[in-house]
Design a protein around this motif. Structure first.
Motif, PDB file in Angstrom:
ATOM      1  N   HIS A 170      36.127  31.936  39.171  1.00 31.95           N
ATOM      2  CA  HIS A 170      36.798  32.480  37.990  1.00 31.95           C
ATOM      3  C   HIS A 170      36.304  33.899  37.699  1.00 31.95           C
ATOM      4  CE1 HIS A 170      38.407  28.489  37.344  1.00 31.95           C
ATOM      5  NE2 HIS A 170      37.184  28.037  37.582  1.00 31.95           N
ATOM      6  N   THR A 171      36.982  34.865  38.279  1.00 32.85           N
ATOM      7  CA  THR A 171      36.629  36.268  38.069  1.00 32.85           C
ATOM      8  C   THR A 171      37.693  36.924  37.198  1.00 32.85           C
ATOM      9  OG1 THR A 171      37.866  37.043  39.986  1.00 32.85           O
ATOM     10  CG2 THR A 171      35.567  36.345  40.363  1.00 32.85           C
ATOM     11  N   TRP A 172      37.431  38.135  36.753  1.00 33.55           N
ATOM     12  CA  TRP A 172      38.445  38.859  35.979  1.00 33.55           C
ATOM     13  C   TRP A 172      39.694  39.076  36.830  1.00 33.55           C
ATOM     14  CZ3 TRP A 172      38.281  38.743  31.061  1.00 33.55           C
ATOM     15  CH2 TRP A 172      37.072  38.753  30.384  1.00 33.55           C
ATOM     16  N   ASP A 173      39.514  39.392  38.108  1.00 31.20           N
ATOM     17  CA  ASP A 173      40.669  39.616  38.980  1.00 31.20           C
ATOM     18  C   ASP A 173      41.502  38.350  39.140  1.00 31.20           C
ATOM     19  OD1 ASP A 173      40.085  42.289  39.404  1.00 31.20           O
ATOM     20  OD2 ASP A 173      38.955  41.906  41.244  1.00 31.20           O
ATOM     21  N   SER A 174      40.852  37.207  39.409  1.00 35.54           N
ATOM     22  CA  SER A 174      41.619  35.967  39.586  1.00 35.54           C
ATOM     23  C   SER A 174      42.284  35.544  38.284  1.00 35.54           C
ATOM     24  CB  SER A 174      40.733  34.845  40.137  1.00 35.54           C
ATOM     25  OG  SER A 174      39.747  34.469  39.198  1.00 35.54           O
ATOM     26  N   SER A 175      41.638  35.777  37.160  1.00 33.57           N
ATOM     27  CA  SER A 175      42.243  35.452  35.867  1.00 33.57           C
ATOM     28  C   SER A 175      43.452  36.332  35.593  1.00 33.57           C
ATOM     29  CB  SER A 175      41.216  35.613  34.741  1.00 33.57           C
ATOM     30  OG  SER A 175      40.153  34.709  34.915  1.00 33.57           O
ATOM     31  N   ALA A 176      43.320  37.620  35.885  1.00 29.72           N
ATOM     32  CA  ALA A 176      44.441  38.541  35.668  1.00 29.72           C
ATOM     33  C   ALA A 176      45.621  38.172  36.558  1.00 29.72           C
ATOM     34  CB  ALA A 176      43.997  39.981  35.939  1.00 29.72           C
ATOM     35  N   ARG A 177      45.354  37.817  37.829  1.00 30.47           N
ATOM     36  CA  ARG A 177      46.441  37.406  38.731  1.00 30.47           C
ATOM     37  C   ARG A 177      47.150  36.161  38.193  1.00 30.47           C
ATOM     38  NH1 ARG A 177      42.786  39.071  42.650  1.00 30.47           N
ATOM     39  NH2 ARG A 177      41.999  36.951  42.965  1.00 30.47           N
TER      40      ARG A 177
END
Length: 135
Positions: free
Chosen positions: A116-123
């Motif tokens: 759960h990273t910022w990038d995966s959350s944004a995607r």
């Protein structure tokens, strides 16, 4: 932190740690010291009965530790094979016994990869918004 708000659970925790040849109660530590200790250990116990996602559990898993904890947080979801989950309200002795079993018999935990990273959350948010807009 064990203080007057911890009640009998906190006092019992410190007593159990003091009686065990396999644990040491250090009390509150500066963050950098806690992280350094985690990098030198195999198991971290978080006996909390009231937890959301515990930062100490995430940090312990990232440092290469097994985490022994209760069902009160999200360890099962986030930590996978790094976590050993006990029912809420489990006795400290049960968690300590689980930790000792890990120390005596388990290899190192699987590599912890926090997905759960910022990038995966944004995607995921963009995908949801896009799919909603297409309806």
């Amino acid at each position: 932190k064990v203080d007057e708000n911890s009640g009998s659970f906190g006092r019992h925790f410190v007593e159990q740690a003091a009686r065990s040849a396999h644990s040491t109660w250090l009390g509150p530590l500066p963050h950098h010291e806690a992280l350094a200790l985690m990098s030198q250990t195999k198991v971290v116990i978080n006996p909390s009965w009231a937890e959301v996602q515990s930062l100490v559990e995430l940090e312990a898993a990232a440092a290469g530790c097994f985490v022994v904890t209760t069902e009160s947080g999200s360890a099962r979801e986030y930590l996978g094979g790094c976590a050993r989950i006990h029912p809420e309200g489990s006795a400290m002795t049960d968690l300590a016994r689980s930790a000792l079993n890990i120390i005596e018999s388990s290899p190192q935990p699987p590599v912890f990869e926090y997905a759960h990273t910022w990038d995966s959350s944004a995607r995921a948010i963009v995908a949801l918004a896009t799919s909603g807009a297409q309806r």
